[in-house]
Design a protein around this motif. Structure first.
Motif, PDB file in Angstrom:
ATOM      1  N   LEU A  45       1.319   7.950  13.301  1.00 36.45           N
ATOM      2  CA  LEU A  45       0.864   7.538  12.027  1.00 36.45           C
ATOM      3  C   LEU A  45       2.461   7.225  11.247  1.00 36.45           C
ATOM      4  O   LEU A  45       2.374   6.914  10.007  1.00 36.45           O
ATOM      5  CB  LEU A  45       0.517   9.256  11.349  1.00 36.45           C
ATOM      6  N   ARG A  48       1.985   4.248  11.159  1.00 34.86           N
ATOM      7  CA  ARG A  48       0.960   3.322  10.081  1.00 34.86           C
ATOM      8  C   ARG A  48       2.416   3.755   8.305  1.00 34.86           C
ATOM      9  O   ARG A  48       1.970   2.390   7.534  1.00 34.86           O
ATOM     10  CB  ARG A  48      -0.193   4.040   9.931  1.00 34.86           C
ATOM     11  N   TYR A  49       2.584   4.644   8.102  1.00 32.08           N
ATOM     12  CA  TYR A  49       2.876   5.515   6.539  1.00 32.08           C
ATOM     13  C   TYR A  49       4.117   3.917   6.418  1.00 32.08           C
ATOM     14  O   TYR A  49       4.473   3.922   5.240  1.00 32.08           O
ATOM     15  CB  TYR A  49       3.372   6.763   6.543  1.00 32.08           C
ATOM     16  N   TRP A  50       5.345   4.032   8.242  1.00 33.72           N
ATOM     17  CA  TRP A  50       6.252   3.068   7.658  1.00 33.72           C
ATOM     18  C   TRP A  50       5.442   1.523   6.984  1.00 33.72           C
ATOM     19  O   TRP A  50       6.254   1.168   5.485  1.00 33.72           O
ATOM     20  CB  TRP A  50       6.647   2.868   8.990  1.00 33.72           C
ATOM     21  N   PHE A  52       2.737   0.858   5.328  1.00 30.83           N
ATOM     22  CA  PHE A  52       2.352   1.859   3.940  1.00 30.83           C
ATOM     23  C   PHE A  52       3.136   1.632   2.779  1.00 30.83           C
ATOM     24  O   PHE A  52       2.710   1.101   1.998  1.00 30.83           O
ATOM     25  CB  PHE A  52       1.155   2.648   4.241  1.00 30.83           C
ATOM     26  N   ALA A  53       4.589   2.483   3.736  1.00 30.39           N
ATOM     27  CA  ALA A  53       5.382   2.543   2.386  1.00 30.39           C
ATOM     28  C   ALA A  53       5.802   1.065   2.011  1.00 30.39           C
ATOM     29  O   ALA A  53       6.371   0.831   1.020  1.00 30.39           O
ATOM     30  CB  ALA A  53       6.121   3.609   2.598  1.00 30.39           C
ATOM     31  N   ALA A  87      -0.622  12.770   3.813  1.00 30.63           N
ATOM     32  CA  ALA A  87      -0.795  12.021   5.592  1.00 30.63           C
ATOM     33  C   ALA A  87      -0.971  13.072   5.798  1.00 30.63           C
ATOM     34  O   ALA A  87      -1.682  13.190   6.976  1.00 30.63           O
ATOM     35  CB  ALA A  87       1.360  12.225   4.738  1.00 30.63           C
ATOM     36  N   GLY A 192       2.325   6.704  -0.801  1.00 32.97           N
ATOM     37  CA  GLY A 192       3.281   5.659   0.292  1.00 32.97           C
ATOM     38  C   GLY A 192       4.154   6.624   0.791  1.00 32.97           C
ATOM     39  O   GLY A 192       4.645   5.988   1.621  1.00 32.97           O
ATOM     40  N   GLY A 195       4.329   9.979   1.618  1.00 32.33           N
ATOM     41  CA  GLY A 195       3.537  10.447   3.027  1.00 32.33           C
ATOM     42  C   GLY A 195       4.704   9.541   4.207  1.00 32.33           C
ATOM     43  O   GLY A 195       4.741   9.733   5.127  1.00 32.33           O
ATOM     44  N   ALA A 196       5.542   8.569   3.482  1.00 32.16           N
ATOM     45  CA  ALA A 196       5.830   8.332   4.540  1.00 32.16           C
ATOM     46  C   ALA A 196       7.900   9.122   5.726  1.00 32.16           C
ATOM     47  O   ALA A 196       7.573   9.476   6.455  1.00 32.16           O
ATOM     48  CB  ALA A 196       7.052   6.442   4.196  1.00 32.16           C
ATOM     49  N   MET A 199       5.731  11.947   7.173  1.00 30.05           N
ATOM     50  CA  MET A 199       5.444  11.813   8.214  1.00 30.05           C
ATOM     51  C   MET A 199       5.867  11.433   9.450  1.00 30.05           C
ATOM     52  O   MET A 199       6.387  11.838  10.780  1.00 30.05           O
ATOM     53  CB  MET A 199       4.378  10.631   8.430  1.00 30.05           C
ATOM     54  N   CYS A 222      -1.508  -1.323  11.054  1.00 30.52           N
ATOM     55  CA  CYS A 222      -0.751  -0.900   9.569  1.00 30.52           C
ATOM     56  C   CYS A 222      -1.331  -2.061   8.712  1.00 30.52           C
ATOM     57  O   CYS A 222      -1.537  -2.490   7.906  1.00 30.52           O
ATOM     58  CB  CYS A 222       0.827  -1.429  10.530  1.00 30.52           C
TER      59      CYS A 222
END
Length: 298
Positions: A45, A48-50, A52-53, A87, A192, A195-196, A199, A222
């Motif tokens: 995750l 994935r959040y990297w 997304f950010a 997140a 985003g 959350g990044a 996580m 991603c």
């Protein structure tokens, strides 16, 4: 009339975009389950959040006013908490996928619209009529049918999707709360970024090499996440939320099919019956909310 035809066409397009988005999200759930089976869920995750950010930053830079505008929130602490909550909800849900499977996790997660209805009174100060309260009660009966305490999926693992549903319901209510002071672009940016950050704090310690095949799947996860969020944004831009929100239940259907085909999940009779009850109650609550809102606008 031309205006009505245009509006109808936009609504139809919005519905199709929502259905496609739910299909993408369901496929993401399958990928997340597979990767979380092989690697630490925090790491999966986090990566994935990297992405997304990064998508959020690029999107915000291209929007009117750029980054300088979206960073300025009237309620930054609440915005950060809301994004971090999402997140953590995704993390809890993915753990549920691994421990319980896609079918039963999504069946219990489907209760979240009813939780939003139940909590909108104390949190947002909204008045909830007896018909919507009745839908909440019926929905929870559906959850009991799914859980089947005398020997179904009632186990410690059931707490994960139920907790995720409660977290997502609170997240949904906070979305409506922060919208009173911040535009959607600010809310999207904080979703985003916060959350990044959360996580990364949890997952940076779990980094490990991934196989070439799983690295490719991680990239697919991603990129489809970015595509899915873009389509979701477009769906809400061209159609009213009240018209397309009920179609979010397609994610449950798609995820269930994927769970059966790809992971060998079994659709138990009690799960199928309980899911129909929960979804039916949820759709009824959404329709009632639309009716009440339309009456207030008159």
């Amino acid at each position: 009339m031309p205006l009505t035809q245009t509006s109808a066409a936009q609504t139809t397009k919005g519905i199709w975009l929502m259905v496609i988005t739910m299909f993408i999200f369901a496929m993401q759930d399958g990928l997340s389950r597979h990767l979380a089976d092989e690697y630490n869920v925090y790491m999966v995750l986090m990566i994935r959040y990297w992405f997304f950010a990064g998508f959020v930053i690029i999107w915000s830079m291209r929007a009117s006013g750029g980054l300088r505008k979206v960073i300025k929130s009237a309620q930054p602490k609440l915005q950060f908490f809301r994004g971090a909550l999402l997140a953590l909800e995704v993390m809890v849900m993915v753990i549920g996928f691994v421990k319980l499977g896609l079918v039963e996790s999504h069946a219990m997660f489907a209760v979240y619209p009813l939780l939003i209805t139940a909590l909108s009174g104390p949190i947002l100060g909204e008045t909830i009529g007896w018909k919507r309260w009745m839908s909440v009660g019926v929905g929870f009966i559906g959850v009991l049918i799914i859980l089947k305490p005398d020997g179904g999926v009632f186990a410690a693992a059931a707490v994960y999707p139920l907790l995720a549903a409660a977290m997502f319901a609170l997240y949904g209510l906070l979305n409506r709360y922060v919208a009173r002071k911040d535009p959607a672009s600010v809310t999207f940016f904080y979703t985003g970024i916060s959350g990044a950050i959360i996580m990364t704090v949890l997952g940076i310690w779990t980094l490990e090499p991934m196989s070439l095949e799983d690295s490719a799947l991680m990239l697919v996860l991603c990129f489809t996440a970015m595509i899915g969020h873009y389509l979701l944004i477009r769906a809400y831009e061209i159609a009213e939320a009240s018209a397309i929100q009920p179609f979010s239940y397609f994610q449950l259907a798609f995820a269930s099919i994927l769970g059966v085909v790809a992971f060998g999940d079994v659709v138990r009779t009690n799960v199928a019956v309980g899911t129909v009850v929960v979804v039916g109650a949820g759709v009824f609550a959404l329709v009632r909310a639309q009716i009440v809102a339309s009456r207030k606008r008159r």
